[in-house]
Design an enzyme around this catalytic site. Structure first.
Site, short mmCIF file in Angstrom:
data_model
loop_
_atom_site.label_atom_id
_atom_site.label_comp_id
_atom_site.label_asym_id
_atom_site.label_seq_id
_atom_site.Cartn_x
_atom_site.Cartn_y
_atom_site.Cartn_z
N HIS A 13 -65.06 -17.08 -7.92
CA HIS A 13 -64.54 -17.78 -6.74
C HIS A 13 -65.66 -18.21 -5.78
O HIS A 13 -66.80 -17.74 -5.86
CB HIS A 13 -63.56 -16.89 -5.99
CG HIS A 13 -64.19 -15.62 -5.49
ND1 HIS A 13 -64.97 -15.56 -4.35
CD2 HIS A 13 -64.19 -14.36 -5.98
CE1 HIS A 13 -65.41 -14.34 -4.16
NE2 HIS A 13 -64.96 -13.57 -5.14
N HIS A 154 -63.42 -12.99 -10.33
CA HIS A 154 -64.30 -12.32 -9.38
C HIS A 154 -65.54 -11.80 -10.08
O HIS A 154 -65.51 -11.46 -11.27
CB HIS A 154 -63.55 -11.17 -8.72
CG HIS A 154 -62.24 -11.57 -8.13
ND1 HIS A 154 -62.09 -11.93 -6.82
CD2 HIS A 154 -61.00 -11.69 -8.70
CE1 HIS A 154 -60.83 -12.26 -6.58
NE2 HIS A 154 -60.15 -12.13 -7.71
#
Length: 215
Positions: A13, A154
């Site tokens: 992200h 992530h």
């Protein structure tokens, strides 16, 4: 006839304020910073030139908004998948490394030096994280053989999953890094072989001015 392969783009992200401050985010639902939004727009532009069939995303806002930004560029609606949520660090979340050293001492340092061998609050172990992420990956692979698939997730989760995917020594986890919105590309061949094609590709950040000129 060439061998069929399934291509995965593993995408971290965009930046958050906690990223900038060096805080453990884990399962805490932190939004993208202004810089993170700009990074998401840049990585989305990469997919003007790359084939893409599906997007899967962590439900946490920082990953989902990054995925939705790619989705707007490609016309693909992201599929939310809990398997790709960041590692839950429980009471450690929101703390910096110096704060964790101060609060937890050797227990934290043991984890920091060898995270696969030591427990931590929340999810408990990297074995649990590996199991969860690999189950998600294998399900996505089974459903999308021969396609091009993005998984927007992530840094911690993706690095643990990469160790599992590639059958790497667990020490590889601490020898890698994934920059915000970087793309790590893995090809899965018809016979099951996994080939790491790129790691931490962040050309869209390094060449941001060129992307802007192309608009």
């Amino acid at each position: 006839m060439s061998e069929q392969k399934t291509r995965f783009y593993l995408i971290r992200h965009g930046e958050t304020l906690w990223n900038r401050q060096g805080r453990y985010q884990g399962s805490t639902d932190i939004e993208l910073s202004e810089e993170g939004v700009a990074q998401a727009e840049l990585v989305a532009k990469r997919f003007r030139y790359l084939p893409l069939d599906k997007i899967y995303a962590s439900p946490l806002k920082r990953a989902l908004v990054t995925a939705q930004t790619i989705g707007r560029e490609t016309g693909i609606t992201p599929i939310v998948d809990e398997h790709f949520k960041e590692i839950n660090f429980g009471a450690w979340e929101g703390m910096t490394i110096p704060e964790l050293k101060e609060a937890y001492g050797q227990a934290y340092m043991d984890f920091y030096e060898n995270p696969f061998a030591h427990p931590f609050p929340g999810e408990g172990s990297f074995a649990n994280v590996t199991k969860r992420s690999m189950e998600g990956f294998e399900a996505v692979l089974e459903e999308n053989r021969g396609k091009h698939v993005a998984i927007v997730s992530h840094g911690g989760l993706l690095r643990v999953m990469l160790v599992g995917l590639m059958g790497m020594d667990v020490n590889f986890y601490r020898k890698t890094w994934m920059t915000n919105t970087s793309i790590t590309t893995v090809d899965v061949m018809e016979d099951g072989r996994r080939i790491l094609m790129t790691l931490n590709d962040k050309a869209h950040l390094e060449m941001a001015d060129l992307f802007k000129k192309g608009e």
